[in-house]
Design a protein around this motif. Structure first.
Motif, short mmCIF file in Angstrom:
data_model
loop_
_atom_site.label_atom_id
_atom_site.label_comp_id
_atom_site.label_asym_id
_atom_site.label_seq_id
_atom_site.Cartn_x
_atom_site.Cartn_y
_atom_site.Cartn_z
N ALA A 1 0.84 -1.25 0.18
CA ALA A 1 0.01 -0.07 0.10
C ALA A 1 0.89 1.31 0.01
O ALA A 1 0.41 2.34 -0.67
N GLY A 2 2.05 1.25 0.65
CA GLY A 2 2.69 2.33 0.83
C GLY A 2 3.60 2.67 -0.49
O GLY A 2 4.36 3.55 -0.66
N ALA B 1 10.58 2.62 -8.82
CA ALA B 1 9.29 3.31 -8.14
C ALA B 1 8.02 2.56 -8.61
O ALA B 1 7.76 2.84 -9.67
N VAL B 2 7.29 1.90 -7.77
CA VAL B 2 6.00 1.39 -8.31
C VAL B 2 4.83 1.71 -7.38
O VAL B 2 5.09 1.53 -6.07
N VAL B 3 3.87 2.11 -7.42
CA VAL B 3 2.81 2.43 -6.61
C VAL B 3 1.41 1.93 -7.54
O VAL B 3 1.41 1.77 -8.69
N GLN B 4 0.26 1.79 -6.64
CA GLN B 4 -0.69 1.11 -7.36
C GLN B 4 -2.09 1.63 -6.51
O GLN B 4 -1.79 1.77 -5.26
N LEU C 1 6.13 9.49 -3.22
CA LEU C 1 7.04 8.38 -3.25
C LEU C 1 8.29 9.03 -3.78
O LEU C 1 9.57 9.11 -3.21
N CYS C 2 8.29 9.72 -5.20
CA CYS C 2 9.52 10.37 -5.60
C CYS C 2 10.10 11.38 -4.74
O CYS C 2 11.23 11.59 -4.70
#
Length: 139
Positions: free
Chosen positions: A35-36, A68-71, A82-83
């Motif tokens: 999640a983070g 870097a990966v988010v969903q 995040l970046c």
């Protein structure tokens, strides 16, 4: 005894571990993105060094990469955050505690990746250039 290259990469990974995202090193993309968010440090390429004599030193501009990966539904905002966290960690100590001469991150190029039956992923590679010198390219 670890090489300067390994010590520097381990120090960068340790700083990424302090972030709210899950930080891995050299791993494959897992089936589920936490999640983070997810950061994967890739060792990258040291490139051809510049060489100076007397004393002999190899000066590297080692290009590592942070994936870097988010969903999720708020992936654009999560990716931006995040970046920004990665940038803040790097800017907080540009020498990684004196282990390298300088560290700098380049701008990411994000892409949206569709996932069948799930929320899309937003991902990018963040190039990181590590400037350091060593007396031996293998040590």
């Amino acid at each position: 005894m670890p090489t300067p290259r390994e010590i520097i990469l381990a120090a960068l990974h340790a700083r990424l571990l302090a972030l709210p995202a899950t930080a891995l090193r050299g791993e494959v993309l897992p089936e589920r993105v936490p999640a983070g968010g997810l950061l994967i440090l890739r060792d990258g390429e040291p490139g051809e060094p510049e060489v100076t004599l007397s004393p002999l030193r190899y000066h590297y501009q080692h290009r590592a990469e942070i994936e870097a990966v988010v969903q999720g539904a708020t992936r654009d905002a999560a990716f931006d955050t995040l970046c920004a966290h990665v940038g803040a960690v790097i800017a907080a100590d540009r020498t990684l505690g004196g282990l390298c001469d300088w560290i700098e991150a380049m701008a990411p190029r994000p892409v949206d990746l569709p996932v069948a039956g799930a929320a899309s992923l937003k991902a990018a590679v963040i190039p990181v250039v590590l400037h350091y010198s060593t007396a031996d390219p293998l040590a």
